[in-house]
Design a protein around this motif. Structure first.
Motif, PDB file in Angstrom:
ATOM      1  N   THR A  84       2.774 110.926 140.907  1.00  0.00           N
ATOM      2  CA  THR A  84       3.743 110.788 139.815  1.00  0.00           C
ATOM      3  C   THR A  84       2.892 111.235 138.671  1.00  0.00           C
ATOM      4  O   THR A  84       3.265 111.998 137.653  1.00  0.00           O
ATOM      5  CB  THR A  84       4.448 109.391 139.567  1.00  0.00           C
ATOM      6  N   ASN A  85       1.825 110.556 138.667  1.00  0.00           N
ATOM      7  CA  ASN A  85       0.746 110.952 137.372  1.00  0.00           C
ATOM      8  C   ASN A  85       0.589 112.490 137.048  1.00  0.00           C
ATOM      9  O   ASN A  85       0.648 112.960 136.157  1.00  0.00           O
ATOM     10  CB  ASN A  85      -0.543 110.212 137.553  1.00  0.00           C
ATOM     11  N   VAL A  86       0.292 113.078 138.706  1.00  0.00           N
ATOM     12  CA  VAL A  86      -0.016 114.385 138.440  1.00  0.00           C
ATOM     13  C   VAL A  86       1.359 115.312 137.602  1.00  0.00           C
ATOM     14  O   VAL A  86       1.120 116.238 136.931  1.00  0.00           O
ATOM     15  CB  VAL A  86      -0.530 114.855 139.618  1.00  0.00           C
ATOM     16  N   GLN A  87       2.597 115.003 138.352  1.00  0.00           N
ATOM     17  CA  GLN A  87       3.630 115.523 137.913  1.00  0.00           C
ATOM     18  C   GLN A  87       3.938 115.374 136.505  1.00  0.00           C
ATOM     19  O   GLN A  87       4.395 116.315 135.496  1.00  0.00           O
ATOM     20  CB  GLN A  87       5.014 115.044 138.722  1.00  0.00           C
ATOM     21  N   ARG A  88       3.655 114.184 135.925  1.00  0.00           N
ATOM     22  CA  ARG A  88       3.887 113.993 134.559  1.00  0.00           C
ATOM     23  C   ARG A  88       2.988 114.850 133.589  1.00  0.00           C
ATOM     24  O   ARG A  88       3.346 115.476 132.611  1.00  0.00           O
ATOM     25  CB  ARG A  88       3.719 112.296 134.187  1.00  0.00           C
ATOM     26  N   ILE A  89       1.838 114.760 133.932  1.00  0.00           N
ATOM     27  CA  ILE A  89       0.677 115.583 133.074  1.00  0.00           C
ATOM     28  C   ILE A  89       0.967 117.010 133.543  1.00  0.00           C
ATOM     29  O   ILE A  89       1.018 117.913 132.632  1.00  0.00           O
ATOM     30  CB  ILE A  89      -0.641 115.243 133.616  1.00  0.00           C
ATOM     31  N   GLY A  90       1.487 117.464 134.659  1.00  0.00           N
ATOM     32  CA  GLY A  90       1.894 118.830 134.840  1.00  0.00           C
ATOM     33  C   GLY A  90       2.910 119.245 133.882  1.00  0.00           C
ATOM     34  O   GLY A  90       3.021 120.422 133.349  1.00  0.00           O
ATOM     35  N   LEU A  91       3.960 118.385 133.650  1.00  0.00           N
ATOM     36  CA  LEU A  91       5.056 118.720 132.927  1.00  0.00           C
ATOM     37  C   LEU A  91       4.552 119.027 131.164  1.00  0.00           C
ATOM     38  O   LEU A  91       4.939 119.861 130.663  1.00  0.00           O
ATOM     39  CB  LEU A  91       5.907 117.630 132.887  1.00  0.00           C
ATOM     40  N   VAL A  92       3.795 117.997 130.824  1.00  0.00           N
ATOM     41  CA  VAL A  92       2.967 117.969 129.566  1.00  0.00           C
ATOM     42  C   VAL A  92       2.347 119.233 129.191  1.00  0.00           C
ATOM     43  O   VAL A  92       2.329 120.134 128.286  1.00  0.00           O
ATOM     44  CB  VAL A  92       2.301 116.949 129.129  1.00  0.00           C
ATOM     45  N   ALA A  93       1.569 119.673 130.304  1.00  0.00           N
ATOM     46  CA  ALA A  93       0.751 120.845 130.217  1.00  0.00           C
ATOM     47  C   ALA A  93       1.614 121.926 130.055  1.00  0.00           C
ATOM     48  O   ALA A  93       1.380 122.998 129.452  1.00  0.00           O
ATOM     49  CB  ALA A  93      -0.368 120.894 131.479  1.00  0.00           C
ATOM     50  N   GLU A  94       2.587 122.099 131.030  1.00  0.00           N
ATOM     51  CA  GLU A  94       3.533 123.171 131.330  1.00  0.00           C
ATOM     52  C   GLU A  94       4.307 123.433 129.562  1.00  0.00           C
ATOM     53  O   GLU A  94       4.328 124.923 129.266  1.00  0.00           O
ATOM     54  CB  GLU A  94       4.421 122.918 132.135  1.00  0.00           C
ATOM     55  N   ILE A  95       4.834 122.401 128.993  1.00  0.00           N
ATOM     56  CA  ILE A  95       5.171 122.412 127.710  1.00  0.00           C
ATOM     57  C   ILE A  95       4.349 123.006 126.744  1.00  0.00           C
ATOM     58  O   ILE A  95       4.794 123.969 125.965  1.00  0.00           O
ATOM     59  CB  ILE A  95       6.071 121.230 127.294  1.00  0.00           C
ATOM     60  N   LEU A  96       3.255 122.406 126.786  1.00  0.00           N
ATOM     61  CA  LEU A  96       2.199 123.264 125.872  1.00  0.00           C
ATOM     62  C   LEU A  96       1.764 124.368 126.087  1.00  0.00           C
ATOM     63  O   LEU A  96       1.936 125.545 125.209  1.00  0.00           O
ATOM     64  CB  LEU A  96       0.969 122.390 125.758  1.00  0.00           C
ATOM     65  N   ALA A  97       1.547 124.743 127.316  1.00  0.00           N
ATOM     66  CA  ALA A  97       1.381 126.278 127.602  1.00  0.00           C
ATOM     67  C   ALA A  97       2.376 127.166 127.459  1.00  0.00           C
ATOM     68  O   ALA A  97       1.969 128.313 126.751  1.00  0.00           O
ATOM     69  CB  ALA A  97       0.900 126.425 128.998  1.00  0.00           C
ATOM     70  N   ARG A  98       3.667 126.830 127.754  1.00  0.00           N
ATOM     71  CA  ARG A  98       4.621 127.891 127.501  1.00  0.00           C
ATOM     72  C   ARG A  98       4.741 128.004 125.925  1.00  0.00           C
ATOM     73  O   ARG A  98       5.505 128.671 125.359  1.00  0.00           O
ATOM     74  CB  ARG A  98       5.936 127.621 128.099  1.00  0.00           C
ATOM     75  N   ASN A  99       4.446 127.251 125.029  1.00  0.00           N
ATOM     76  CA  ASN A  99       4.359 127.329 123.702  1.00  0.00           C
ATOM     77  C   ASN A  99       3.035 127.794 123.127  1.00  0.00           C
ATOM     78  O   ASN A  99       2.636 127.548 121.853  1.00  0.00           O
ATOM     79  CB  ASN A  99       4.756 125.983 123.003  1.00  0.00           C
TER      80      ASN A  99
END
Ligand SMILES: Nc1ncnc2c1ncn2[C@@H]1O[C@H](COP(=O)(O)OS(=O)(=O)O)[C@@H](OP(=O)(O)O)[C@H]1O
Ligand SMILES: Nc1ncnc2c1ncn2[C@@H]1O[C@H](COP(=O)(O)OP(=O)(O)O)[C@@H](O)[C@H]1O
Length: 202
Positions: A84-99
């Motif tokens: 769960t921790n890794v998926q949450r961080i993965g989501l935040v990272a992806e939002i940042l990266a796609r911006n």
């Protein structure tokens, strides 16, 4: 030599927002640094972030410890909670990266399945994603023991420590494997910088 970057216009109207000119010529990306505790993930991430920020790129380090205090407060170190921790961080990272941000993620992420899910999320949105294995072995990490976790595990005060009595599934084909036990942190950060340059991400 610093690379050439296109700078955005400097804004002047909203002082609360950081209007420092930033590079807009490179796409955002997530760089996930996976490895054992004390392998060097955090050190390499901040070393690289300093260098890239100095070139005018927007960069964020998503520090595992800090995120566990807020985004993942209450999660433990069992398999489900780590996923769960890794998926949450993965989501935040992806939002940042796609911006357009370069998101550096020094987080253990011990399970291949969790890492694959993060990679798939990035692929689905066409967001660049690099997996970097910071590969100092447990014999070296347990001597470094930056936070005293290995010592606590050795005397039975801590159980479920990654690499000791909890699994670490090594990446089979990472984009880069860093021998953080045979070179300096600066050399390791340089190797990662070289990969980013080669992929058109820095
Ligand atoms: N049992 C156990 N196993 C592993 N790590 C432990 C544990 N307990 C506490 N810590 C400390 O927690 C830090 C953050 O963990 P992560 O979020 O990176 O772990 S995970 O990806 O969810 O597995 C992690 O940070 P780093 O040392 O920077 O890797 C550890 O210092
Ligand atoms: N090549 C290297 N890369 C990163 N850290 C290194 C390297 N060589 C030695 N170190 C040292 O190892 C330790 C790694 O600690 P840290 O970055 O907090 O690890 P992690 O985030 O993986 O838990 C630091 O004291 C750092 O100075």
């Amino acid at each position: 030599m610093p690379s050439l970057h296109t700078l955005s216009p400097t804004g002047t109207t909203t002082p609360a927002i950081d209007r420092t000119p930033f590079c807009t010529c490179c796409p955002g990306a997530t760089v996930w640094l996976t490895g054992l505790p004390s392998a060097g993930k955090t050190t390499i991430a901040y070393e690289l972030a300093d260098r890239i920020r100095a070139e005018g790129r927007r960069v964020e380090v998503l520090d595992g410890d800090e995120l566990r205090r807020f985004l993942s407060a209450g999660l433990g170190f069992g398999r489900a909670d780590r996923h769960t921790n890794v998926q949450r961080i993965g989501l935040v990272a992806e939002i940042l990266a796609r911006n357009g941000v370069l998101a550096l993620v020094p987080v253990i992420a011990p399970y291949a399945e969790s890492r694959a899910a993060v990679r798939a999320r990035h692929a689905a949105s066409g967001t660049p994603y690099l997996e970097v294995h910071v590969a100092a072995p447990v014999e070296v990490c347990s001597v470094r023991d930056v936070k005293g976790l290995y010592a606590r595990a050795a005397v039975g005060e801590l159980t479920g420590l990654t690499g000791v009595d909890d699994p670490y599934e090594e990446p089979e084909s990472p984009d880069l494997r860093i021998a953080s036990h045979t070179e300096s942190a600066r050399e390791s950060a340089q190797a990662l910088y070289a990969l980013l340059t080669e992929r058109g991400l820095a």
